[in-house]
Design an enzyme around this catalytic site. Structure first.
Site, PDB file in Angstrom:
ATOM      1  N   SER A  18      -7.712  44.410  18.147  1.00 28.13           N
ATOM      2  CA  SER A  18      -6.617  43.590  18.667  1.00 28.13           C
ATOM      3  C   SER A  18      -6.796  43.293  20.159  1.00 28.13           C
ATOM      4  O   SER A  18      -6.219  42.336  20.665  1.00 28.13           O
ATOM      5  CB  SER A  18      -5.301  44.328  18.453  1.00 28.13           C
ATOM      6  N   CYS A  80     -10.042  48.383  14.935  1.00 30.13           N
ATOM      7  CA  CYS A  80      -8.593  48.573  15.068  1.00 30.13           C
ATOM      8  C   CYS A  80      -8.055  49.358  13.861  1.00 30.13           C
ATOM      9  O   CYS A  80      -8.281  48.962  12.709  1.00 30.13           O
ATOM     10  CB  CYS A  80      -7.942  47.193  15.132  1.00 30.13           C
ATOM     11  N   GLU A 159      -3.698  52.452  28.552  1.00 33.05           N
ATOM     12  CA  GLU A 159      -4.134  51.240  29.267  1.00 33.05           C
ATOM     13  C   GLU A 159      -3.824  51.317  30.761  1.00 33.05           C
ATOM     14  O   GLU A 159      -4.571  50.793  31.577  1.00 33.05           O
ATOM     15  CB  GLU A 159      -3.505  49.992  28.631  1.00 33.05           C
ATOM     16  N   CYS A 191      -5.829  55.850  16.247  1.00 34.00           N
ATOM     17  CA  CYS A 191      -5.614  54.647  17.057  1.00 34.00           C
ATOM     18  C   CYS A 191      -6.742  54.563  18.075  1.00 34.00           C
ATOM     19  O   CYS A 191      -7.181  55.601  18.600  1.00 34.00           O
ATOM     20  CB  CYS A 191      -4.257  54.726  17.761  1.00 34.00           C
ATOM     21  N   HIS A 193      -6.860  53.839  21.093  1.00 30.43           N
ATOM     22  CA  HIS A 193      -6.603  54.306  22.461  1.00 30.43           C
ATOM     23  C   HIS A 193      -6.550  55.838  22.597  1.00 30.43           C
ATOM     24  O   HIS A 193      -6.651  56.361  23.701  1.00 30.43           O
ATOM     25  CB  HIS A 193      -5.256  53.762  22.947  1.00 30.43           C
TER      26      HIS A 193
HETATM   27  N1  DGL Z   1      -6.003  48.759  18.401  1.00 24.88           N
HETATM   28  C1  DGL Z   1      -4.731  49.176  17.860  1.00 24.88           C
HETATM   29  C2  DGL Z   1      -4.969  50.264  16.791  1.00 24.88           C
HETATM   30  O1  DGL Z   1      -5.943  50.975  16.825  1.00 24.88           O
HETATM   31  C3  DGL Z   1      -3.798  49.671  18.943  1.00 24.88           C
HETATM   32  C4  DGL Z   1      -3.265  48.560  19.830  1.00 24.88           C
HETATM   33  C5  DGL Z   1      -2.429  47.557  19.070  1.00 24.88           C
HETATM   34  O2  DGL Z   1      -1.310  47.889  18.652  1.00 24.88           O
HETATM   35  O3  DGL Z   1      -2.921  46.450  18.876  1.00 24.88           O
HETATM   36  O4  DGL Z   1      -4.176  50.412  15.915  1.00 24.88           O
END
Ligand code: DGL
Length: 277
Positions: A18, A80, A159, A191, A193
């Site tokens: 994303s 993602c 972030e 996730c 992050h």
């Molecule tokens: N990249 C998304 C995930 O791993 C986290 C950030 C978003 O909500 O787009 O689910």
């Protein structure tokens, strides 16, 4: 059938997310497969995916994959977790190239690691609402107990680079306290992050809980799969890495270099609508 001499070997791996978070996966793929070229797409115009409906994320994931396929990639990694949770099955059925997600590698590693069968999963609201982690864990081992929890505030903290200190500790404690009561011995970081927050998560949960970093596990699976399919790039030349985004590059650069741990070089802004026309 793909052959070992096929020019596919030389093609890049496509990775999408994303936004910036998928760079944690890119980092591990670069380490595990230093000869592979990569085309990364961060859908920064439509981030976040974690708060959107499964239907919206499925539609975005199709467009992201189509964009990468136009770049002649030999494999697509859905970095993602939200997109992997809600869209991987439909993507795999729709496109011919191998498409790998980040959920299954984390699930397999958690099942291998757990001793008491109590596994926690943290992710975005979308990932947790999809119940994909729970379903996969229980399908592979009906004996385990799964404790899911959405931790949406972890994304902006990662972030912003607020990875340590009183405030993030309080946030982590508030989210993770229930896991101490349920007695998990394994926690899946579901996730993109969350690997950045490993230290504070470990501080809250203590040494008795193993943290499963899906980015590392995914890179291992990608490597194995490329060799199984005989499409790994064994050439010793330095590979080209392209970074593309759907909105202005600068914010992506600032956060991205921290996530990747190195300079990003040129970042191309692409217009998905135009590319598709
Ligand atoms: N990249 C998304 C995930 O791993 C986290 C950030 C978003 O909500 O787009 O689910």
């Amino acid at each position: 059938m793909i052959s070992g001499t096929d020019p596919l070997n030389k093609r890049p791996i496509g990775i999408f997310d994303s936004g910036v978070g998928g760079l944690t996966v890119v980092k591990q793929v670069m380490d595990a497969l230093p000869c592979e070229a990569i085309v990364y797409f961060g859908d920064t115009a439509r981030v976040p995916y974690g708060t959107k409906s499964a239907r919206a994320v499925q539609a975005f994931a199709v467009q992201d994959t189509e964009f990468l396929l136009r770049q002649n990639v030999k494999m697509v990694i859905v970095a993602c977790h939200t997109a992997s949770s809600v869209a991987l099955t439909s993507l795999a059925g729709r496109f011919d190239v191998p498409i790998l997600g980040v959920v299954e590698p984390g699930v397999d590693s958690a099942l291998k690691n757990t001793k008491n069968g109590k596994i926690g999963v943290i992710g975005t609201r979308g990932t947790i609402a999809s119940r994909t982690y729970e379903e996969q864990l229980l399908a592979k081992d009906p004996g385990v107990q799964v404790f899911p929890k959405a931790c949406p505030l972890f994304v902006p903290f990662a972030e912003e680079g607020w990875l340590e200190g009183e405030i993030i500790f309080k946030v982590a404690e508030t989210y993770l306290k229930p896991f101490r009561e349920s007695g998990i011995d394994t926690l899946i970081l579901g996730c993109t992050h969350y690997p950045l927050l490993k230290r504070v998560i470990a501080q809250v949960l203590g040494e008795g809980v193993a943290l499963i970093d899906s980015a590392t596990e995914t890179a291992r699976v990608v490597r194995k799969r490329l060799y199984e399919l005989k499409i790994a790039n064994d050439s010793q030349s330095v590979p080209e890495h392209r970074f593309t985004v759907s909105d202005i590059p600068e914010p992506f650069r600032d956060v991205g270099e921290r996530f990747l741990g190195k300079k990003l070089g040129r970042i191309e802004q692409i217009d998905l609508e135009k590319v598709q026309a």
